[in-house]
Design an enzyme around this catalytic site. Structure first.
Site, PDB file in Angstrom:
ATOM      1  CB  ILE B 472      67.545 108.483 -90.207  1.00 35.28           C
ATOM      2  CG1 ILE B 472      67.351 109.778 -91.358  1.00 35.28           C
ATOM      3  CG2 ILE B 472      68.702 108.941 -89.347  1.00 35.28           C
ATOM      4  CD1 ILE B 472      66.997 111.063 -90.357  1.00 35.28           C
ATOM      5  N   GLY B 473      66.813 106.221 -93.097  1.00 35.85           N
ATOM      6  CA  GLY B 473      65.923 105.801 -93.980  1.00 35.85           C
ATOM      7  C   GLY B 473      65.660 106.889 -95.123  1.00 35.85           C
ATOM      8  CB  ALA B 516      71.508 114.683 -99.367  1.00 34.33           C
ATOM      9  CB  ILE B 620      67.349 115.963-107.998  1.00 32.03           C
ATOM     10  CG1 ILE B 620      66.561 117.118-107.630  1.00 32.03           C
ATOM     11  CG2 ILE B 620      66.823 114.616-107.142  1.00 32.03           C
ATOM     12  CD1 ILE B 620      66.443 117.583-106.235  1.00 32.03           C
ATOM     13  CG  LEU B 621      72.879 114.417-104.755  1.00 30.03           C
ATOM     14  CD1 LEU B 621      73.235 114.187-103.286  1.00 30.03           C
ATOM     15  CD2 LEU B 621      73.829 114.971-105.638  1.00 30.03           C
ATOM     16  CE  LYS B 692      70.660 125.817-102.832  1.00 29.46           C
ATOM     17  NZ  LYS B 692      69.650 126.851-103.502  1.00 29.46           N
ATOM     18  CD  GLU B 696      65.449 119.332 -91.810  1.00 31.64           C
ATOM     19  OE1 GLU B 696      65.507 120.286 -91.547  1.00 31.64           O
ATOM     20  OE2 GLU B 696      65.478 118.513 -90.787  1.00 31.64           O
TER      21      GLU B 696
END
Ligand SMILES: Cc1cc2nc3c(=O)[nH]c(=O)nc-3n(C[C@H](O)[C@H](O)[C@H](O)COP(=O)(O)OP(=O)(O)OC[C@H]3O[C@@H](n4cnc5c(N)ncnc54)[C@H](O)[C@@H]3O)c2cc1C
Ligand code: SF4
Lengths: 316, 732
Positions: B472-473, B516, B620-621, B692, B696
């Site tokens: 979704i962007g 994610a 953090i991917l 994680k 949000e």
């Protein structure tokens, strides 16, 4: 949107003649306001006369040292014009405080003057609105009126005129020039252009039916410090809650018009002798007779405070 | 693959591709305008008709008559769908809205009719010719007024208990040395994403294909099937690119239903997009809340009692805004109370919007913490640190899997120059501007959920991933490609990612900040299987095999991956599922927001000057994508703080400012320099990815940090969002 026919004209006289021929016709300039209103069926012209190619797109000196701005000069070009920036800074600043770059590229001088209110109920055809449907009532008065007028309004309508440009022109004592289908021209001081709503808020200007605006004339430069301060919740791309267009002189005198508070740019020349006495005295006189709603009475304090800020800026 | 014990070392830990700030792989498509959005499938659907929804003109009542004469006779009109000819329609399993009014009207702008015509303009113009007569019925639109009748919500998968009570809250609060008891409100907010809800619906016999804008395709086929009364196997949804969602496109909304009905009625594929005003009064929104917060503490700042009560409203059966979610876990304190109440309101449905519950809850709680710190004469950073907890305060012994809230606060205070803040409000001035700083903590749950994927290896050594995950962007395409590349030991340019088609294996979808972490774990599981298949095919022991540089290697024996697919593509598919680790550990993400504002001393215009977020959110991917998520969320938080409000007309019963001129969201000029610091975190209790969500987390707390900064600048405390200049002027 209702189906409509479309015609392109090439001269002001042709435009004025064409509109007389066609009942329910409207001029189309930049279209940034009219087309939106047509999509929402708030405006339903049967015929559009595109005046985008009739010339009237120049800014020229007048005999008495002022400037004549063609009705089709874009807001962008007007704001960027060196003579406007040098001698009529308040107008350039007012323009640049309005809309967005893209809109200003399309928006024209005459179209800007005649843009319609941004009252949210005016935009929803399910709601009663005396301006949109005369006699249907006004949903805003007992509804949400944070942005709406505090002065010059009536029991029939409390809408504001949304233009920034017109506020600058009001401070500059601009004069609107027109031509009618019979070829007759006339000059209307901007202070006489807009009507107050009274019982007929759908009648917004003193233009005759089918009258074409050809230009706006600015008097010879008056000097002074030019300030336009537009107050809004977000920093850009929002209509004014209150705006102040001011031309302030060394001797403490000035010309001040206010936007966002009334159905037209609000200026009370008789009050301006109080400018040297400070914001409080001047604002009190300027806003005499105000009839705010619960939602928008903050505007009275805001007008005074913004004038105070502007007067301070003028001194520094 | 089932994940039920903390992850050990695995191929992801190599971090050759994962963890790198890779540019979006679909970026060039978007910047060149060639990424296809729902409304743009012109090659697939060459003969569409156009649908246009006419929304109800009243908030509540019944439709007594629809005169279609003029509309039917209008040029180009092919069909008109109303409740009278639509056939039976159910409601879906997530939203409670009925997508077609008649005879009952449940809310303003509920769809009354769908007009189908040859062109969009014809459909719109004919819709205006429909004459609808209504009988109005009184409704409840004012949460304040309906608060008294609010009830505890029914617990559900997204609704915490209506009441939690630990220790003796009332007694402890009464006895507290220092306390506050304040009420806050947050307004109805709109997602206001750029791309409107849009669908192209096409029937082939009883099979329905829709190109649409849905974040959760698995929910979408389920719900559209239920609504239309057809098996979900007969529904295929495609949402390859979505122009923003923020929760506002969770599953089926009226565009999908209307387009499907219209296509059936017209016997032709139908294109339909919601006109902007319908996005406000016809879809879903973040509902208004009223929140009472009570905090009691010892003189030294130790919280002894914390209570959070909250009211929201919804259509009958709708969800409760779970504002208390963070309060249950964020700060220590032996005596605790949370209470949720839900009133019936006849406004359009309230539902999920970016960090539902937590975002609005923390708008209130984190002002309350600021008020409390001031009362205690403590620095608000120190006060929060003092009350940190490393275990679930409601379930002592249940540890947080990882939690570095204190580090977020310390690091942020240090980098932001927090020591320059004057604790006394209204003191710092630069020219005409009053300057203030504010802080707030951030916390958001880290849910993870079942997700499947299929991976293919072809004879050229290229990997293709297929899953019904959406982007979704946010960067889903890119992190999924990174995951597959890492797992298979190939460059990211060797990976093709196909998303957003419900015929692909069922993923987590995008929502709840779970996308994610969940979707990449599904890809991990599928890749494990593909590794086995490759090893098996080429005779390697997969346990010992190294996958790198496009090759599989054990000891000094090595082969190209492509060799395994020489005689035909290798395909592997798997689903990652989860055991009980989320019960054993509290799995959450944390952060701290620091904001500096200027407030004009004359006009009280508020302008944000600097922002910093420090986040602790698992592995953090892709730091670039994560940063984009956080700065976008910070921007949205500024909107929530300073301007966003759908204004309710309590007489008519609708959101008045239903367009983007009336509903203001921040523009570039509102957003100053933003900085994001991502603290190192690897959470092996989550999944083999050890990641994680973060999208949000970024919004939670921002608005309160802004509001606290405005207070610090002016000494005026606004407890009703948005904090606008008229409210400040009222207090001057
Ligand atoms: C998103 C948005 C934000 C905006 N923000 C601002 C803002 O902050 N401040 C601001 O001041 N404005 C703002 N505007 C309004 C914008 O300035 C006006 O839309 C624009 O100036 C209108 O000019 P136009 O040439 O496009 O007029 P049109 O839309 O073409 O015409 C407007 C009206 O004028 C009539 N007309 C046009 N030319 C003539 C003529 N020569 N003689 C007689 N009648 C004529 C038309 O018939 C029509 O009724 C905004 C607009 C939008 C869409
Ligand atoms: S204020 Fe004027 S424009 Fe607005 S609803 Fe009332 S009559 Fe219409």
């Amino acid at each position: 949107m209702k189906s409509f026919t479309y015609q392109r004209v090439t001269t002001p006289a042709e435009a004025a003649a064409a509109i007389a021929d066609k009942p329910g016709a409207k001029f189309l300039a930049g279209g940034t306001n009219l087309l939106d209103l047509m999509k929402l069926q708030i405006e339903t012209p049967a015929h559009l006369i595109d005046i985008g190619r009739i010339g009237l797109d120049k800014i020229e000196p007048t005999a008495n040292g002022g400037l004549r701005i063609g009705a089709l000069v874009s807001n962008t070009d007007l704001a960027a014009d060196p003579k406007i920036r040098k001698d009529y800074g308040v107008l350039s600043r007012a323009l640049l405080a309005g809309a967005s770059g893209q809109l200003r590229n399309k928006a024209t001088t005459a179209g800007n003057l005649l843009q319609r209110t941004r009252c949210p109920y005016f935009y929803d055809t399910n709601q009663p609105c005396n301006k949109r449907v005369p006699g249907s009532g006004c949903a805003a008065i007992a509804g949400f009126s944070k942005q709406l007028a505090v002065i010059g309004s009536s029991d029939a309508c409390i809408a504001t005129h949304p233009s920034d440009m017109a506020v600058g022109m009001m401070a500059l004592d601009a004069v609107v020039e027109t031509i009618n289908p019979a070829g007759k021209t006339r000059q209307i001081p901007i202070s006489q252009l807009y009507r107050l709503p009274g019982k007929t808020p759908h009648l917004e200007t003193n233009l005759e039916k089918n009258e074409l605006i050809t230009s706006v004339v600015l008097p010879a430069p008056v000097g002074g410090t030019h300030i336009y301060h537009k107050v809004r919740d977000r920093a850009s791309y929002a209509f004014a809650l209150v705006s102040v267009a001011a031309i302030l002189f060394k001797d403490g005198s000035g010309k001040i018009a206010i936007g966002g508070v009334a159905p037209r740019p609000w200026r009370v020349p008789g009050a301006e002798k109080l400018i040297p006495s400070g914001a409080k005295a001047f604002a009190a006189k300027l806003m005499e007779g105000a009839r705010p709603t619960q939602d928008n009475k903050y505007k009275l304090a805001l007008v005074e405070r913004t004038i105070e800020l502007v007067l301070k800026e003028g001194k520094s | 693959m089932k994940f039920d014990k903390p992850a050990g070392q695995n191929p992801i830990d190599q971090l050759k591709v994962v963890g790198k700030p890779t540019d979006r792989i679909e970026g060039p498509l978007k910047t060149t305008g060639t990424a296809k959005y729902a409304y743009e499938y012109n090659e697939q659907v060459t003969n569409p008709a156009y649908g246009y929804i006419l929304g109800a003109a009243i908030a509540r009542g019944t439709i007594t008559r629809i005169d279609q004469t003029a509309a039917k006779a209008a040029p180009g009109v092919l069909a008109i769908v109303t409740a009278a000819n639509a056939g039976p329609l159910q409601t879906g399993k997530f939203y409670v809205s009925r997508f077609l009014a008649g005879p009952q009207v449940d809310h303003y702008h509920q769809a009354v009719a769908i007009v189908v015509a040859e062109t969009f303009e014809q459909a719109r113009s004919a819709a205006a010719l429909l004459k609808v007569e209504y009988k109005k019925q009184a409704g409840d639109y004012d949460l304040e007024a309906s608060k008294g009748s609010a009830q505890p919500p029914n617990p559900g998968p997204y609704t915490p208990p209506g009441e939690t009570l630990i220790g003796d809250f009332e007694g402890a609060f009464k006895a507290a040395e220092v306390k506050i008891d304040q009420t806050y409100s947050t307004p109805d907010q709109a997602h206001a994403m750029m791309e409107p809800h849009a669908t192209i619906a096409k029937w082939d016999g009883d099979k329905l294909t829709c190109w649409c804008t849905i974040q959760q395709l698995n929910w979408g086929i389920r719900d559209l099937g239920v609504i239309l009364g057809i098996p979900k196997e007969n529904v295929r949804l495609i949402s390859a690119y979505i122009g923003g969602g923020f929760g506002g496109k969770g599953t089926v909304l009226s565009d999908l239903v209307a387009a499907s009905l219209a296509a059936r009625a017209a016997g032709r594929p139908v294109k339909l997009t919601l006109q902007r005003p319908l996005m406000f009064n016809n879809t879903i929104h973040r509902p208004k809340t009223i929140q009472r917060i009570r905090i009691g503490a010892k003189q030294d700042g130790t919280i002894t009692a914390i209570g959070h009560e909250s009211w929201s409203g919804n259509l009958p059966g709708g969800m409760t805004e779970s504002t208390i979610a963070s309060t249950r876990l964020l700060y220590a304190g032996a005596n605790r109370l949370t209470r949720l109440r839900l009133a019936v309101l006849h406004l359009v449905e309230g539902s999920a919007m970016r960090a539902p519950g937590e975002a609005s809850g923390m708008m209130a709680l984190e002002i309350a913490m600021d008020e409390m710190a001031e009362k205690l004469q403590m620095d608000p950073v120190d006060f929060r640190i003092k009350n940190d907890t490393q275990e679930d305060p409601e379930k002592p012994g249940r540890k947080f899997s990882t939690r570095k809230l204190v580090e977020c606060l310390r690091e942020g205070a240090d980098k932001f120059g927090w020591e320059r803040r004057n604790a006394k409000p209204g003191i710092i001035r630069e020219g005409d501007w009053l300057i203030g700083m504010g802080v707030a903590a951030a916390m958001r749950g880290a849910p993870i959920t079942k997700s499947a994927a299929r991976v293919r290896l072809d004879s050229s050594g290229k990997i293709t991933v297929e899953t019904d995950m959406t982007d979704i962007g946010t960067g889903s395409y890119t992190i999924i490609a990174q995951t597959a590349a890492e797992m298979m030991g190939v460059g990211i340019d060797q990976v093709q990612v196909k998303l957003g088609d419900s015929s692909f294996p069922e993923s987590s979808g995008s929502g709840g900040q779970w996308g994610a972490a969940s979707s990449t774990s599904g890809v991990y599981a599928a890749c494990m299987k593909l590794r086995e298949a490759v090893a098996g095919k080429l005779g390697f022991d997969v346990e010992k095999a190294q996958f790198s540089d496009g090759r599989i290697t054990v000891g000094d024996r090595s082969a190209a991956l492509a060799d395994a697919a020489k005689n035909g593509e290798l395909v592997a598919e798997d689903t990652m599922t989860y055991g009980e680790l989320s019960k054993e550990y509290a799995q959450d993400t944390f952060g701290a927001h620091f904001v500096e504002v200027g407030v004009n001393a004359f006009t009280y215009e508020i302008r944000v000057r600097r922002m910093l977020a420090v986040c602790h959110a698992g592995r953090i991917l892709n730091p670039k994508a994560a940063r984009s998520q956080v700065i976008g969320a910070m921007t949205m938080g500024v909107g929530a703080a300073l301007m966003e409000e759908m204004v309710v007309d309590k007489k008519v019963g609708f959101f008045v400012n239903h367009d983007l001129a009336g509903y203001e969201v921040p523009v570039h000029a509102d957003i100053p320099h933003q900085e994001v610091i991502l603290l190192e975190d690897i959470d092996p209790t989550m999944s083999p990815m050890k990641a994680k969500g973060i999208g949000e987390l970024g919004i939670v707390g921002v608005a309160a940090a802004v509001a606290n900064a405005v207070y610090n600048a002016t000494g005026i405390r606004v407890r009703d969002y948005p904090v606008t200049l008229d409210k400040l002027l009222r207090a001057v």
